[in-house]
Design a protein around this motif. Structure first.
Motif, short mmCIF file in Angstrom:
data_model
loop_
_atom_site.label_atom_id
_atom_site.label_comp_id
_atom_site.label_asym_id
_atom_site.label_seq_id
_atom_site.Cartn_x
_atom_site.Cartn_y
_atom_site.Cartn_z
N SER A 225 5.99 -9.00 7.14
CA SER A 225 6.41 -7.74 6.53
C SER A 225 7.75 -7.31 7.13
CB SER A 225 5.35 -6.66 6.77
OG SER A 225 5.19 -6.43 8.16
N PRO A 226 8.49 -6.41 6.46
CA PRO A 226 9.79 -5.98 6.97
C PRO A 226 9.65 -5.28 8.32
CG PRO A 226 9.54 -5.37 4.66
CD PRO A 226 8.19 -5.83 5.14
N PRO A 227 10.39 -5.70 9.34
CA PRO A 227 10.27 -5.07 10.66
C PRO A 227 10.67 -3.61 10.67
CG PRO A 227 12.12 -6.61 10.61
CD PRO A 227 11.34 -6.82 9.36
N GLN A 228 11.64 -3.23 9.82
CA GLN A 228 12.02 -1.82 9.78
C GLN A 228 10.89 -0.94 9.29
OE1 GLN A 228 13.39 -4.32 8.13
NE2 GLN A 228 14.25 -3.74 6.14
N THR A 229 10.04 -1.51 8.42
CA THR A 229 8.87 -0.78 7.94
C THR A 229 7.86 -0.58 9.08
OG1 THR A 229 9.13 -1.69 5.71
CG2 THR A 229 6.97 -0.79 6.28
N ALA A 230 7.69 -1.61 9.89
CA ALA A 230 6.76 -1.52 11.03
C ALA A 230 7.22 -0.46 12.02
CB ALA A 230 6.66 -2.87 11.72
N LEU A 231 8.51 -0.35 12.24
CA LEU A 231 9.04 0.64 13.19
C LEU A 231 8.84 2.06 12.67
CD1 LEU A 231 12.32 -1.18 14.22
CD2 LEU A 231 10.42 -0.65 15.75
N LYS A 232 8.85 2.22 11.37
CA LYS A 232 8.71 3.55 10.77
C LYS A 232 7.25 3.94 10.55
CE LYS A 232 13.09 3.18 8.23
NZ LYS A 232 13.72 3.08 6.88
N LEU A 233 6.36 2.96 10.54
CA LEU A 233 4.97 3.20 10.17
C LEU A 233 4.25 4.05 11.21
CD1 LEU A 233 3.01 2.32 7.88
CD2 LEU A 233 2.24 0.50 9.41
N ARG A 234 3.45 5.00 10.75
CA ARG A 234 2.58 5.79 11.62
C ARG A 234 1.14 5.38 11.38
NH1 ARG A 234 3.51 11.73 9.98
NH2 ARG A 234 3.48 10.74 7.93
#
Length: 262
Positions: A225-234
């Motif tokens: 999955s996109p790493p930027q999405t993981a960083l933003k995910l709560r």
């Protein structure tokens, strides 16, 4: 659970070579962790070891940010937003430990509580253990000088107002720590005199940022999955509690849903 994670990582590595920025982040984090690892357990980390953590942790986050295609400033901001809730969870668990290790007047009850605390898991979240045994934990606690703080932490799992008050304090703390971390990092990188107590005071926070960044980067790689999405995910827990639901209510509903699912 841990073995399953290793299998998933191995399967992901079998698909393709580890991205270079993520590989670099792992290498730097390994260097930062080395003085504090098991093979160095008999040696007290030196001031030089502790000073090295701050710039190394900074580099880990920068590598993960490059892997995610976002600016380091954005990465630090997203990771810092995770600190308040993580700090709350850690402090509640610390409060439980202080009660159980204080050598209270009811050894049999203490033994029962220790056993119950150690067997918490997906079907028995630690939050529910705290909620159901708050009075018992306080009854075995002998740390009278810490009782007010311990009580506040234990009650916060079922009191959203108390939780929100703590989150405000931890959010303010994160802002102070981030500014201090940046100053310490700049001083260490550029060879300027840096006060050691200041460096030591931000080591935990710096490590939290780097280990969190690396964990999220690896998770995104494993999940493809996109790493930027993981960083933003709560997490669902954080989302629920930020919406005004206390931790006990959230976890009771989640456990009930798991039990009802086929």
């Amino acid at each position: 659970m841990a073995s399953r994670s290793y299998v998933r990582v191995a399967e992901a590595l079998g698909r393709a070579e580890l991205p270079r920025f993520l590989a670099a982040a792992i290498e730097v984090q390994t260097s930062a962790d080395h003085p504090f690892g098991r093979d160095m357990a008999l040696r007290k980390p030196s001031e030089a070891d502790i000073r090295s953590v701050v710039p190394l942790a900074d580099r880990v986050v920068q590598h993960v940010a490059a892997h995610a295609g976002i600016s380091p400033k954005t990465a630090f901001k997203l990771l810092g937003q995770r600190w308040p809730h993580a700090r709350w969870a850690r402090d509640v668990q610390q409060a439980v430990g202080m009660c159980l290790l204080s050598g209270g007047p009811h050894p049999h009850l203490t033994d029962e509580l220790v056993t119950g605390w150690l067997v918490t898991g997906p079907s028995r979240p630690w939050v529910l253990f705290v909620a159901e045994h708050t009075d018992d934990l306080l009854s075995v606690c002998r740390l009278e000088h810490e009782r007010a703080w311990i009580t506040r932490m234990l009650r916060s799992v079922g009191d959203i107002a108390a939780y929100e008050e703590l989150i405000k304090e931890y959010t303010a703390e994160a802002a102070v720590l981030e500014a201090r971390r940046q100053r310490a990092r700049n001083g260490l990188v550029h060879g300027n005199p840096t006060n050691f107590p200041i460096v030591e005071s931000v080591r935990e926070y710096a490590t939290f940022l780097s280990s969190g960044a690396l964990r999220l980067g690896i998770e995104s790689y494993v999940e493809n999955s996109p790493p930027q999405t993981a960083l933003k995910l709560r997490t669902p827990e954080v989302i629920a509690m930020q919406a005004g639901q206390d931790a006990v209510t959230y976890w009771r509903r989640r456990v009930a849903a798991l039990q009802d699912s086929p």
